[in-house]
Design a protein around this motif. Structure first.
Motif: not given
Length: 263
Positions: A222-234
């Motif tokens: 999944l793409a679309g996060a702006r930060t590492l934490n956002g990527a983790k949440n995704n």
């Protein structure tokens, strides 16, 4: 990717080459979380990140019918990955599209690569329908394996980059058939396949995937996060297909695509 993987790396979502060099690491907030990078043609001759846990390299040059001119150099860079996650050290991604008869080439039969393809949508006769879309996808995957210069193609995980920046039909079933054709060819050589997109783009291009589709069990990136934490949440987001699982997420930092392993 056209331009989610290296367009998102310049805005947020399709690649790299030249001699590897040191690039700025993403902001991790003091965390030692291992992350990977995806690269392709937009990063040709640019300094690449170092110390990546894994590398994902774009095979195409932005379109499904061409080649990343820096593929060999970028594969060499990816092979220096350090590991430490559930991802393979090196993976590939390919551009996808369903241009129909407006494309530079469109199939007119169920034959490609010297083989009569078992087409679940029937016989392709040159129309922009599901049967020919399946053959188009099958042919593009065949070309990615045989024409792009990828050695040992069976050992890689091949991610299908599905973005609205490429050309697609208004017929979601035909678009799905196209991706099913690609998946069928990659799986026929024993390679693994995954799906890269955002939920919104996937919903616009493909829509719902039935249980019987060969896309249904594939892992999601999944793409679309702006930060590492956002990527983790995704990692907790819904996968692109009902039978899939989110195994990888992407975020952008300082002009590069970074990837977090959910496994």
């Amino acid at each position: 990717m056209l331009v989610l993987l290296a367009c998102w790396a310049f805005a947020a979502i399709v690649g790299l080459a030249g001699a590897p060099g040191a690039a700025a690491a993403p902001a991790k907030g003091g965390s030692a979380t291992p992350v990977g990078n995806d690269v392709s043609w937009p990063q040709c001759n640019k300094l690449l990140p170092t110390g990546q846990a894994f590398g994902i390299v774009g095979v195409n040059g932005g379109l499904a019918n061409n080649t990343n001119p820096c593929l060999a150099d970028q594969l060499a860079w990816a092979q220096q990955s350090s590991g430490g996650t559930g991802q393979p050290l090196v993976a590939l991604y390919v551009n996808t599209a369903n241009p129909g008869t407006a494309g530079s080439w469109w199939p007119i039969s169920n034959q490609y690569g010297g083989t009569t393809v078992n087409n679940p949508y029937g016989t392709c006769e040159g129309a922009p329908d599901e049967a020919c879309a399946y053959m188009y996808g099958y042919a593009k995957a065949y070309d990615d394996v045989h024409l792009r210069g990828v050695g040992n193609p069976t050992v890689y995980l091949w991610w299908l980059d599905v973005e609205t920046g490429n050309t697609w039909s208004d017929d979601q079933v035909a678009n799905r058939a196209d991706l099913e054709g690609m998946t069928a060819y990659f799986q026929s050589i024993g390679a693994r396949v995954g799906l890269y997109s955002t939920s919104s783009q996937w919903g616009q291009i493909v829509g719902q995937v039935p249980a019987g589709s060969n896309l249904n069990p594939l892992p999601s990136w999944l793409a679309g996060a702006r930060t590492l934490n956002g990527a983790k949440n995704n990692c907790a987001s819904a996968p692109l297909t009902p039978g899939g699982r989110v195994t990888l997420t992407q975020f952008v930092s300082r002009g590069f695509d970074y990837d977090y392993s959910c496994i």
